[in-house]
Design an enzyme around this catalytic site. Sequence first.
Site, PDB file in Angstrom:
ATOM      1  N   SER A   1      -8.570   4.026   2.578  1.00  0.00           N
ATOM      2  CA  SER A   1      -7.704   4.311   1.698  1.00  0.00           C
ATOM      3  C   SER A   1      -6.719   3.343   0.958  1.00  0.00           C
ATOM      4  CB  SER A   1      -6.564   5.306   2.623  1.00  0.00           C
ATOM      5  OG  SER A   1      -6.249   4.501   3.463  1.00  0.00           O
TER       6      SER A   1
ATOM      7  N   LYS B   1       0.739  -1.394   0.039  1.00  0.00           N
ATOM      8  CA  LYS B   1      -0.093   0.002   0.009  1.00  0.00           C
ATOM      9  C   LYS B   1       0.837   1.056   0.048  1.00  0.00           C
ATOM     10  CE  LYS B   1      -3.385   2.661   2.786  1.00  0.00           C
ATOM     11  NZ  LYS B   1      -4.279   2.725   3.898  1.00  0.00           N
TER      12      LYS B   1
ATOM     13  N   SER C   1     -10.130   1.651   6.471  1.00  0.00           N
ATOM     14  CA  SER C   1      -9.309   1.772   5.250  1.00  0.00           C
ATOM     15  C   SER C   1      -8.943   0.383   4.538  1.00  0.00           C
ATOM     16  CB  SER C   1      -8.242   2.584   5.596  1.00  0.00           C
ATOM     17  OG  SER C   1      -8.509   4.054   5.654  1.00  0.00           O
TER      18      SER C   1
END
Length: 362
Positions: A110, A53, A134
């Site tokens: 996210s 990520k 997220s």
Amino acid sequence: MTRTPSAVARALERIARLDPALNAFTEVWPEEALAREPGALHLPLRGLPFAVKGPSGIRSYAARRLIAAGGVPVGATSVPGPGTSWQTWGQGAHGRTVNPWRADRTPGGSSGGSAVAVAAGMVELATGSDGAGSVRIPAAWCGVFGLKTTNGLLPSPDRSGLASAGVLARSAAGAERYLRHVLDGYEEPAAPSLPLPLPLPAVYSEDLGFADVDPEVAAVVRAAVDRLVAAGTVRLVGADCALLDPVRAWQAVRGGSPGDPEAVAVRRGNDERLDGVFAAAPLLLTPVTPNRPHGHEGPGGLYSTALTWAFNLSGHPAASLPAGFTGDGCPVGLHLVAARGADVSLLGMARAVENSLPTVRP
């Protein structure tokens, strides 16, 4: 004789072919990945291609542990760009990240790029982090499995204590593979995770007592829960799970004021209520989000985090797995929450739920 492409080569081929339309990646590392793969084949993960990520993901604790076990990082996934409030947009190398089911909708965030990369089959798993939902929100909206670990179980750079390491995978078994190799002292369950003694006692709450849930999202999740009951996988327990709305408490903690009196009262009240839930049953079931994936212009006044961030405040492990689709083709996630520290048990319960809840894809 034609040589079969390696797992890493297949992943890189799919990224090259699919990512220009999806924008799940900000960077791809083909030369480094192909050079790393041969030396990884004798290790437990045997050259498993995975994504990390964001730009700092390769330096994360989880990524380092996966590499040490033989995983091969192939690229960094998209995260929200500057000025994108509420973490629901991803910005890839060539533009905004799109939902693989509906390009006019966001994948969530996210960890949106990680969810898209897994959903599109570009990698088998991708790292994520979850400070308000997220990992779980993009997992729900992209139709994959997402795990938020117990707060503090794995190292996290988040000073507020809200964010936990997590993973996006095709299934609970993939998340189990992740946890086995990143968690110090991981021990296999004393008995095989399947079959578990069934039915699993579970508490179901549509709204945690405060959220305004889209009726079709609620109906998809309730139908999934009803299928689990009919299959003998879960047995609903009548305990109540009406929590205090955590919005202001979460914002206070995130803003650096964990001692705010209202935040302290909400956290204490919800901890007591959740202690009661997990005294009655090992599993709590809810929708992951109150809404379906929204358009790229944003969620409006809705908090997509309404049903997830309570468990960042409380620290409980939680997962999202596919529950079905709304009539307009949007994936919906079923939220599974377990007692603090029960991450391994949660994954075992999630595998049992998956086995009884095959996803019918449109």
